[in-house]
Write a protein that holds these residues in place. Structure first.
Motif, mmCIF file in Angstrom:
data_model
loop_
_atom_site.group_PDB
_atom_site.id
_atom_site.type_symbol
_atom_site.label_atom_id
_atom_site.label_comp_id
_atom_site.label_asym_id
_atom_site.label_seq_id
_atom_site.Cartn_x
_atom_site.Cartn_y
_atom_site.Cartn_z
ATOM 1 N N LEU A 60 0.831 -1.211 0.000
ATOM 2 C CA LEU A 60 0.000 0.000 0.000
ATOM 3 C C LEU A 60 0.860 1.253 0.000
ATOM 4 C CD1 LEU A 60 -2.827 -1.070 2.477
ATOM 5 C CD2 LEU A 60 -3.031 -0.719 -0.001
ATOM 6 N N ASN A 61 1.901 1.267 0.823
ATOM 7 C CA ASN A 61 2.781 2.431 0.854
ATOM 8 C C ASN A 61 3.492 2.634 -0.477
ATOM 9 O OD1 ASN A 61 2.560 3.761 3.434
ATOM 10 N ND2 ASN A 61 3.317 1.861 4.327
ATOM 11 N N GLU A 62 3.862 1.552 -1.129
ATOM 12 C CA GLU A 62 4.482 1.684 -2.445
ATOM 13 C C GLU A 62 3.492 2.280 -3.437
ATOM 14 O OE1 GLU A 62 7.019 -0.874 -5.725
ATOM 15 O OE2 GLU A 62 5.750 -1.968 -4.329
ATOM 16 N N GLU A 63 2.244 1.796 -3.406
ATOM 17 C CA GLU A 63 1.220 2.328 -4.305
ATOM 18 C C GLU A 63 0.973 3.816 -4.055
ATOM 19 O OE1 GLU A 63 -2.232 -0.165 -3.886
ATOM 20 O OE2 GLU A 63 -1.198 -1.906 -4.733
ATOM 21 N N LEU A 64 1.131 4.246 -2.804
ATOM 22 C CA LEU A 64 0.949 5.658 -2.458
ATOM 23 C C LEU A 64 2.205 6.487 -2.735
ATOM 24 C CD1 LEU A 64 -0.966 5.201 0.922
ATOM 25 C CD2 LEU A 64 -1.902 6.076 -1.240
ATOM 26 N N GLY A 65 3.267 5.820 -3.159
ATOM 27 C CA GLY A 65 4.504 6.522 -3.474
ATOM 28 C C GLY A 65 5.391 6.785 -2.275
ATOM 29 N N ASN A 66 5.098 6.142 -1.156
ATOM 30 C CA ASN A 66 5.898 6.333 0.046
ATOM 31 C C ASN A 66 6.831 5.135 0.217
ATOM 32 O OD1 ASN A 66 6.993 6.853 2.527
ATOM 33 N ND2 ASN A 66 5.059 7.440 3.490
ATOM 34 N N LEU A 67 7.937 5.169 -0.507
ATOM 35 C CA LEU A 67 8.862 4.036 -0.494
ATOM 36 C C LEU A 67 9.596 3.899 0.832
ATOM 37 C CD1 LEU A 67 10.367 4.235 -4.082
ATOM 38 C CD2 LEU A 67 8.587 2.713 -3.230
ATOM 39 N N THR A 68 9.800 5.011 1.532
ATOM 40 C CA THR A 68 10.452 4.924 2.842
ATOM 41 C C THR A 68 9.587 4.114 3.801
ATOM 42 O OG1 THR A 68 11.576 7.025 2.497
ATOM 43 C CG2 THR A 68 11.370 6.268 4.776
ATOM 44 N N ALA A 69 8.289 4.379 3.825
ATOM 45 C CA ALA A 69 7.385 3.617 4.696
ATOM 46 C C ALA A 69 7.293 2.164 4.233
ATOM 47 C CB ALA A 69 6.001 4.259 4.719
ATOM 48 N N ALA A 70 7.301 1.934 2.911
ATOM 49 C CA ALA A 70 7.271 0.571 2.392
ATOM 50 C C ALA A 70 8.507 -0.192 2.843
ATOM 51 C CB ALA A 70 7.177 0.588 0.870
ATOM 52 N N TYR A 71 9.665 0.459 2.762
ATOM 53 C CA TYR A 71 10.909 -0.163 3.219
ATOM 54 C C TYR A 71 10.816 -0.473 4.718
ATOM 55 C CZ TYR A 71 15.877 -0.891 4.115
ATOM 56 O OH TYR A 71 17.079 -1.436 4.489
ATOM 57 N N ASP A 72 10.276 0.468 5.492
ATOM 58 C CA ASP A 72 10.141 0.265 6.939
ATOM 59 C C ASP A 72 9.210 -0.906 7.261
ATOM 60 O OD1 ASP A 72 11.855 2.384 7.336
ATOM 61 O OD2 ASP A 72 10.272 3.826 7.814
ATOM 62 N N ASN A 73 8.126 -1.073 6.460
ATOM 63 C CA ASN A 73 7.235 -2.215 6.665
ATOM 64 C C ASN A 73 7.981 -3.534 6.473
ATOM 65 O OD1 ASN A 73 4.792 -0.216 5.231
ATOM 66 N ND2 ASN A 73 4.425 -1.169 7.217
ATOM 67 N N VAL A 74 8.778 -3.602 5.434
ATOM 68 C CA VAL A 74 9.535 -4.822 5.160
ATOM 69 C C VAL A 74 10.602 -5.031 6.233
ATOM 70 C CG1 VAL A 74 11.041 -5.981 3.496
ATOM 71 C CG2 VAL A 74 9.033 -4.738 2.699
ATOM 72 N N ALA A 75 11.181 -3.951 6.727
ATOM 73 C CA ALA A 75 12.184 -4.062 7.797
ATOM 74 C C ALA A 75 11.578 -4.695 9.048
ATOM 75 C CB ALA A 75 12.769 -2.688 8.109
ATOM 76 N N LEU A 76 10.294 -4.441 9.290
ATOM 77 C CA LEU A 76 9.618 -5.070 10.435
ATOM 78 C C LEU A 76 9.596 -6.590 10.279
ATOM 79 C CD1 LEU A 76 6.602 -2.639 10.980
ATOM 80 C CD2 LEU A 76 8.608 -2.932 12.463
ATOM 81 N N VAL A 77 9.361 -7.048 9.074
ATOM 82 C CA VAL A 77 9.369 -8.495 8.817
ATOM 83 C C VAL A 77 10.765 -9.048 9.096
ATOM 84 C CG1 VAL A 77 9.107 -10.301 7.069
ATOM 85 C CG2 VAL A 77 7.512 -8.367 7.119
ATOM 86 N N LEU A 78 11.775 -8.339 8.619
ATOM 87 C CA LEU A 78 13.148 -8.830 8.767
ATOM 88 C C LEU A 78 13.625 -8.826 10.213
ATOM 89 C CD1 LEU A 78 14.687 -7.276 5.554
ATOM 90 C CD2 LEU A 78 14.261 -9.705 6.022
ATOM 91 N N GLN A 79 13.007 -8.019 11.067
ATOM 92 C CA GLN A 79 13.374 -8.044 12.484
ATOM 93 C C GLN A 79 13.022 -9.382 13.129
ATOM 94 O OE1 GLN A 79 11.549 -4.669 14.399
ATOM 95 N NE2 GLN A 79 12.977 -3.223 13.489
ATOM 96 N N THR A 80 11.912 -9.977 12.698
ATOM 97 C CA THR A 80 11.492 -11.255 13.288
ATOM 98 C C THR A 80 11.825 -12.449 12.401
ATOM 99 O OG1 THR A 80 9.274 -10.979 12.361
ATOM 100 C CG2 THR A 80 9.623 -10.232 14.633
ATOM 101 N N ALA A 81 12.097 -12.188 11.134
ATOM 102 C CA ALA A 81 12.419 -13.276 10.196
ATOM 103 C C ALA A 81 13.600 -12.850 9.321
ATOM 104 C CB ALA A 81 11.197 -13.613 9.349
#
Length: 191
Positions: free
Chosen positions: A18-39
């Motif tokens: 959703l953040n990528e679709e809205l053009g907010n790549l920083t937030a999109a990157y941060d969302n994925v970083a949350l996944v990488l914290q636990t996995a």
């Protein structure tokens, strides 16, 4: 979006989308970083993170994610990941060293030592050589980039260099020689 692996992180992946679709790549990157914290070994998350980091010009982060993917991925994915890594290293060099042609040249030469015959790096080195009036060297590099990739953009650069120098005969003969070399290499390749 179909997410490989556990559905525990589906919300974070959906948030990234959703953040990528809205053009907010920083937030999109941060969302994925949350996944990488636990996995931290989630390959899909590293792929997304590398893509977002590249789009954000965070080349060091993108390179780190590709290096992790190289460690986690099966051998059949090694070559395309190496190409991505070489492309990111070249993008970083061009971004960081644009104002210092000598440093950029050294960096591109280092990339070529590490990623032998990477066409985009050969082309960048040809561009540098041409800017320093070393047209014969530039021509050889653009021809080699074409021979390694089949990408005619490199032939256009080669021809354009000689056409701008008002030497159409050399443009034609250089392109012809590059094409003949590639055809000769293709016919001798046993694949």
């Amino acid at each position: 979006m179909r997410v490989p692996g556990c559905t525990l992180w589906l919300g974070d992946f959906r948030g990234a989308e959703l953040n990528e679709e809205l053009g907010n790549l920083t937030a999109a990157y941060d969302n994925v970083a949350l996944v990488l914290q636990t996995a931290p070994d989630n390959r899909f998350a590293h792929e997304l993170a590398a893509d977002y980091a590249r789009k954000l010009s965070r080349y060091d982060a993108a390179i780190a994610h590709i290096n992790t993917l190289l460690r986690l991925s099966p051998k059949e994915q090694y070559e395309p990941l190496q190409e991505q890594l070489a492309d990111l290293e070249l993008s970083r060099a061009k971004h960081d060293l644009a104002a210092d042609p000598a440093a950029l040249q050294r960096s591109v030469e280092g990339i070529l030592r590490k990623h032998r015959d990477f066409p985009a790096a050969l082309s960048e080195l040809a561009r540098i050589e041409h800017s320093q009036q070393r047209n014969e060297s530039a021509a050889k590099l653009w021809a080699k980039a074409f021979n390694n990739s089949g990408n005619t953009t490199y032939l256009k650069s080669l021809a354009g260099m000689y056409l701008r120098a008002s030497n159409p005969a050399l443009a034609v003969s250089s392109v012809r020689a590059a094409v003949e070399t590639r055809e000769s290499n293709d016919s001798s390749d046993p694949r």
